[in-house]
Design an enzyme around this catalytic site. Sequence first.
Site, PDB file in Angstrom:
ATOM      1  N   ASP A  36       4.439  -3.027   4.277  1.00 39.32           N
ATOM      2  CA  ASP A  36       3.677  -1.859   4.883  1.00 39.32           C
ATOM      3  C   ASP A  36       2.543  -2.249   5.424  1.00 39.32           C
ATOM      4  O   ASP A  36       1.767  -2.726   4.486  1.00 39.32           O
ATOM      5  CB  ASP A  36       3.734  -0.730   3.999  1.00 39.32           C
ATOM      6  CG  ASP A  36       2.852   0.366   4.362  1.00 39.32           C
ATOM      7  OD1 ASP A  36       2.501   0.320   5.600  1.00 39.32           O
ATOM      8  OD2 ASP A  36       2.954   1.379   3.942  1.00 39.32           O
ATOM      9  N   TYR A  79      -3.215   1.622  -9.608  1.00 38.52           N
ATOM     10  CA  TYR A  79      -2.089   1.557  -8.369  1.00 38.52           C
ATOM     11  C   TYR A  79      -2.773   1.068  -7.020  1.00 38.52           C
ATOM     12  O   TYR A  79      -3.926   1.065  -6.846  1.00 38.52           O
ATOM     13  CB  TYR A  79      -2.331   3.079  -8.382  1.00 38.52           C
ATOM     14  CG  TYR A  79      -1.567   3.898  -7.221  1.00 38.52           C
ATOM     15  CD1 TYR A  79      -0.135   3.751  -7.332  1.00 38.52           C
ATOM     16  CD2 TYR A  79      -2.118   4.268  -5.977  1.00 38.52           C
ATOM     17  CE1 TYR A  79       0.842   4.256  -6.421  1.00 38.52           C
ATOM     18  CE2 TYR A  79      -1.080   5.225  -4.936  1.00 38.52           C
ATOM     19  CZ  TYR A  79       0.266   4.698  -5.228  1.00 38.52           C
ATOM     20  OH  TYR A  79       1.095   5.426  -4.420  1.00 38.52           O
ATOM     21  N   LYS A 118       3.356   2.044  -3.741  1.00 36.38           N
ATOM     22  CA  LYS A 118       4.812   1.697  -4.374  1.00 36.38           C
ATOM     23  C   LYS A 118       5.357   0.464  -3.636  1.00 36.38           C
ATOM     24  O   LYS A 118       5.057   0.076  -2.528  1.00 36.38           O
ATOM     25  CB  LYS A 118       5.493   2.967  -3.837  1.00 36.38           C
ATOM     26  CG  LYS A 118       5.453   3.850  -5.129  1.00 36.38           C
ATOM     27  CD  LYS A 118       6.341   3.391  -6.230  1.00 36.38           C
ATOM     28  CE  LYS A 118       5.927   4.363  -7.463  1.00 36.38           C
ATOM     29  NZ  LYS A 118       5.637   3.796  -8.655  1.00 36.38           N
TER      30      LYS A 118
HETATM   31  C1  F6R Z   1       3.481   6.719  -1.271  1.00 38.49           C
HETATM   32  C2  F6R Z   1       2.671   6.891  -0.339  1.00 38.49           C
HETATM   33  C3  F6R Z   1       2.192   8.008   0.171  1.00 38.49           C
HETATM   34  C4  F6R Z   1       0.617   8.102  -0.036  1.00 38.49           C
HETATM   35  C5  F6R Z   1      -0.281   9.432  -0.090  1.00 38.49           C
HETATM   36  C6  F6R Z   1      -1.627   9.435  -0.025  1.00 38.49           C
HETATM   37  O1  F6R Z   1       4.275   5.357  -1.613  1.00 38.49           O
HETATM   38  O2  F6R Z   1       2.619   6.005   0.432  1.00 38.49           O
HETATM   39  O3  F6R Z   1       2.795   9.198  -0.555  1.00 38.49           O
HETATM   40  O4  F6R Z   1       0.387   7.644  -1.441  1.00 38.49           O
HETATM   41  O5  F6R Z   1       0.074   9.941   1.358  1.00 38.49           O
HETATM   42  O6  F6R Z   1      -2.212   8.488   0.685  1.00 38.49           O
HETATM   43  P1  F6R Z   1      -3.473   8.077   0.889  1.00 38.49           P
HETATM   44  O7  F6R Z   1      -4.134   7.718  -0.614  1.00 38.49           O
HETATM   45  O8  F6R Z   1      -3.605   6.773   1.579  1.00 38.49           O
HETATM   46  O9  F6R Z   1      -4.327   9.291   1.633  1.00 38.49           O
HETATM   47 MG    MG Z   2       2.208   3.411   3.783  1.00 35.02          MG
HETATM   48 MG    MG Z   3       6.557   2.438   2.547  1.00 33.18          MG
END
Ligand code: F6R
Ligand code: MG
Ligand code: MG
Length: 365
Positions: free
Chosen positions: A12, A228, A231
């Site tokens: 990603d 963290y 994922k």
């Molecule tokens: C899970 C994922 C999303 C982000 C969520 C918060 O793998 O990629 O659910 O964790 O959108 O994202 P941030 O912390 O970037 O605002």
């Molecule tokens: Mg992402």
């Molecule tokens: Mg992804």
Amino acid sequence: MNKLTLSVIKADVGGFVGHSGVHENLLTSAEEFLREESRDLLIDFKISYVGDDVNLIMTHKMGAVSEKIHSLSWECFKHVTETAKDMKLYGAGQDLLKDTFSGNLKGMGLGVAEMEFIERPSEPVIIFAADKTEPGAWNFPLYKIFADPFNTSGLVIDPSMHRGFNFEVIDLKKDQKIMMSAPEEIYDLLVLIGAPSRYCIKAIYSRETGDIASSSSTQKLNYIAGKYVGKDDPVCIVRCQKGLPAVGEVLEPFSFPHLVNGWMRGSHTGPLMPVPREQSTPTRFDGPPRVTALGFQINEGKLQGPKDLFDDPAFDRAREKANEIADYMRRLGPFEPHRLHLEEMEYTTLPQVKDNLNERFVNII
Ligand code: F6R
Ligand code: MG
Ligand code: MG
């Protein structure tokens, strides 16, 4: 005969919009880079995607864990990151955890599934890719495909599958592996793979021929980093037919949307919804987690395909069921088991919030 290597490497490197998808410019950017840079190295390649992840699907003769192929992929994702940065896409470069490449991609943030094999007279393969979940998500379907005769009738009635399969299982926390044989050791195997956040299936081999049948990406960066870091949306390659499970046996477990870890903030349990690639856009509460299945017939290393195998009304009911389960799980809000159990949450951002409460705890007398 010279073995063919199939490498699927994913990252990603920027979402459109948020974490829900990939902008087509990133796919073009990857395509252009590999077309320019890979001439002597690759036999063929396809650029694909699932959710907010870009997947490089490549065939070559360099073997698995080849420094050249890993370096090429790293450089490709760095190049694509530049496009993502120019466009201010979300989380540009998020999976490139290191600054410089040092030999292979382990612990660098990219997902890698590779296998080497002698191409058969006809070579059907399926490449699964999932978004908003983790490598252990493959445990349930891989067990069904390669060890459950209620799923795979070939285990009972095809003499070349009757001896079963060997499973290579990884302990993600200890960085160890173990080989186990099905059917004899299925109870022991299930002790491990029934805990998919800790143990996951790396590879599966036919006991009849010794041939590799399946290979998955298994990195879990939260364990490596101790915190963290997103994922590790996984990929998995499965070879099909002629002594291996049929295409239909390989797809069958996905008619049941089993629960996986991931979804919003990598911190929730939810159903894995099988979708055509175009619908791999985790929009509802950043999910529910999606899985796609692309079929190829490999011909002298050329990737003929993809055929989008979940683009099929036969999987409509699985999608409906996944929506029902999603409704149910969402009603639990921040309560377990929708929210991951506490031990898993230690590898999310929860400890930072919890730490603030430490000094307010007093002993009960
Ligand atoms: C899970 C994922 C999303 C982000 C969520 C918060 O793998 O990629 O659910 O964790 O959108 O994202 P941030 O912390 O970037 O605002
Ligand atoms: Mg992402
Ligand atoms: Mg992804």
